[in-house]
Design a protein around this motif. Sequence first.
Motif, PDB file in Angstrom:
ATOM      1  N   SER A   9     -17.315 -17.709 -22.142  1.00  0.00           N
ATOM      2  CA  SER A   9     -17.609 -16.438 -21.481  1.00  0.00           C
ATOM      3  C   SER A   9     -16.350 -15.838 -20.888  1.00  0.00           C
ATOM      4  O   SER A   9     -16.110 -14.640 -21.007  1.00  0.00           O
ATOM      5  CB  SER A   9     -18.649 -16.622 -20.379  1.00  0.00           C
ATOM      6  OG  SER A   9     -19.853 -17.048 -20.939  1.00  0.00           O
ATOM      7  N   SER A  29     -23.968   1.297 -30.057  1.00  0.00           N
ATOM      8  CA  SER A  29     -25.308   1.665 -29.593  1.00  0.00           C
ATOM      9  C   SER A  29     -25.475   3.184 -29.535  1.00  0.00           C
ATOM     10  O   SER A  29     -26.528   3.716 -29.897  1.00  0.00           O
ATOM     11  CB  SER A  29     -25.613   1.037 -28.237  1.00  0.00           C
ATOM     12  OG  SER A  29     -24.667   1.446 -27.279  1.00  0.00           O
ATOM     13  N   LEU A 157     -30.154  -9.813 -32.334  1.00  0.00           N
ATOM     14  CA  LEU A 157     -29.294  -9.931 -31.163  1.00  0.00           C
ATOM     15  C   LEU A 157     -29.790  -9.054 -30.021  1.00  0.00           C
ATOM     16  O   LEU A 157     -29.790  -9.470 -28.858  1.00  0.00           O
ATOM     17  CB  LEU A 157     -27.850  -9.584 -31.514  1.00  0.00           C
ATOM     18  CG  LEU A 157     -26.851  -9.666 -30.351  1.00  0.00           C
ATOM     19  CD1 LEU A 157     -26.825 -11.066 -29.738  1.00  0.00           C
ATOM     20  CD2 LEU A 157     -25.467  -9.272 -30.825  1.00  0.00           C
ATOM     21  N   ALA A 158     -30.243  -7.860 -30.333  1.00  0.00           N
ATOM     22  CA  ALA A 158     -30.746  -6.959 -29.297  1.00  0.00           C
ATOM     23  C   ALA A 158     -31.934  -7.580 -28.566  1.00  0.00           C
ATOM     24  O   ALA A 158     -32.044  -7.481 -27.343  1.00  0.00           O
ATOM     25  CB  ALA A 158     -31.130  -5.607 -29.903  1.00  0.00           C
ATOM     26  N   LEU A 161     -30.593 -10.307 -26.260  1.00  0.00           N
ATOM     27  CA  LEU A 161     -29.951  -9.719 -25.085  1.00  0.00           C
ATOM     28  C   LEU A 161     -30.981  -9.124 -24.135  1.00  0.00           C
ATOM     29  O   LEU A 161     -30.851  -9.232 -22.919  1.00  0.00           O
ATOM     30  CB  LEU A 161     -28.935  -8.663 -25.507  1.00  0.00           C
ATOM     31  CG  LEU A 161     -27.697  -9.189 -26.239  1.00  0.00           C
ATOM     32  CD1 LEU A 161     -26.831  -8.041 -26.731  1.00  0.00           C
ATOM     33  CD2 LEU A 161     -26.888 -10.128 -25.353  1.00  0.00           C
ATOM     34  N   GLU A 162     -32.015  -8.509 -24.685  1.00  0.00           N
ATOM     35  CA  GLU A 162     -33.070  -7.933 -23.848  1.00  0.00           C
ATOM     36  C   GLU A 162     -33.777  -9.024 -23.049  1.00  0.00           C
ATOM     37  O   GLU A 162     -34.009  -8.886 -21.850  1.00  0.00           O
ATOM     38  CB  GLU A 162     -34.084  -7.175 -24.713  1.00  0.00           C
ATOM     39  CG  GLU A 162     -35.189  -6.527 -23.904  1.00  0.00           C
ATOM     40  CD  GLU A 162     -36.212  -5.813 -24.772  1.00  0.00           C
ATOM     41  OE1 GLU A 162     -37.050  -5.098 -24.176  1.00  0.00           O
ATOM     42  OE2 GLU A 162     -36.194  -5.958 -26.000  1.00  0.00           O
ATOM     43  N   SER A 164     -32.553 -11.865 -22.161  1.00  0.00           N
ATOM     44  CA  SER A 164     -31.630 -12.443 -21.173  1.00  0.00           C
ATOM     45  C   SER A 164     -31.498 -11.552 -19.939  1.00  0.00           C
ATOM     46  O   SER A 164     -31.049 -12.009 -18.894  1.00  0.00           O
ATOM     47  CB  SER A 164     -30.256 -12.690 -21.798  1.00  0.00           C
ATOM     48  OG  SER A 164     -29.555 -11.478 -21.991  1.00  0.00           O
ATOM     49  N   GLU A 165     -31.890 -10.292 -20.040  1.00  0.00           N
ATOM     50  CA  GLU A 165     -31.810  -9.376 -18.908  1.00  0.00           C
ATOM     51  C   GLU A 165     -32.976  -9.541 -17.948  1.00  0.00           C
ATOM     52  O   GLU A 165     -32.945  -9.040 -16.851  1.00  0.00           O
ATOM     53  CB  GLU A 165     -31.747  -7.917 -19.390  1.00  0.00           C
ATOM     54  CG  GLU A 165     -30.475  -7.572 -20.138  1.00  0.00           C
ATOM     55  CD  GLU A 165     -29.220  -7.629 -19.272  1.00  0.00           C
ATOM     56  OE1 GLU A 165     -29.325  -7.400 -18.042  1.00  0.00           O
ATOM     57  OE2 GLU A 165     -28.147  -7.917 -19.822  1.00  0.00           O
TER      58      GLU A 165
END
Length: 166
Positions: A9, A29, A157-158, A161-162, A164-165
Amino acid sequence: MNAHPTRSSSTAAEAAEERPMLPIRELLSYRLHRVANALSRSAALRYRREFDVTLHEWRTIALLGADEPLTVNRLARLAGLDKAQMSRVIGKLTERGLIEREPGPGRRTQLTLTRSGRVLYRGLIRAANERNDAFLVCLTPLEQEVLDSALNKLATLAKVLERSEH
């Protein structure tokens, strides 16, 4: 998986800091959003003119035609609308005699297309396929394959990521 997530990271963050920042018009995006909006606007104009349906109505009819019966919640998720928006769309389509509500398992209401709805679906999906072909004509078969693969990867991936939010 990387055994040292903090190291990867921080390395990714350092690499991002070294790279020049892209303006919004060059962000993936934003570019995808602009293309999707342009595709939707032209579709909305055609579907309104030829079939007297809005874009939300078109998506609802197309999703039901492809996979009926569906519940309001499932249909809303598939169409990317909230339940209240979908309920309004369904109400209008029901008033027009294009969708019918039937009791389903438990207390769930199942939605299906009426005979008139299926006729409209066939016209709409034919027009959508014509539009799809018109857009794909500017891409070679290899480019179409690469685009399909890239879109699948980006969608996956989207979703990650969604999640993980939350």
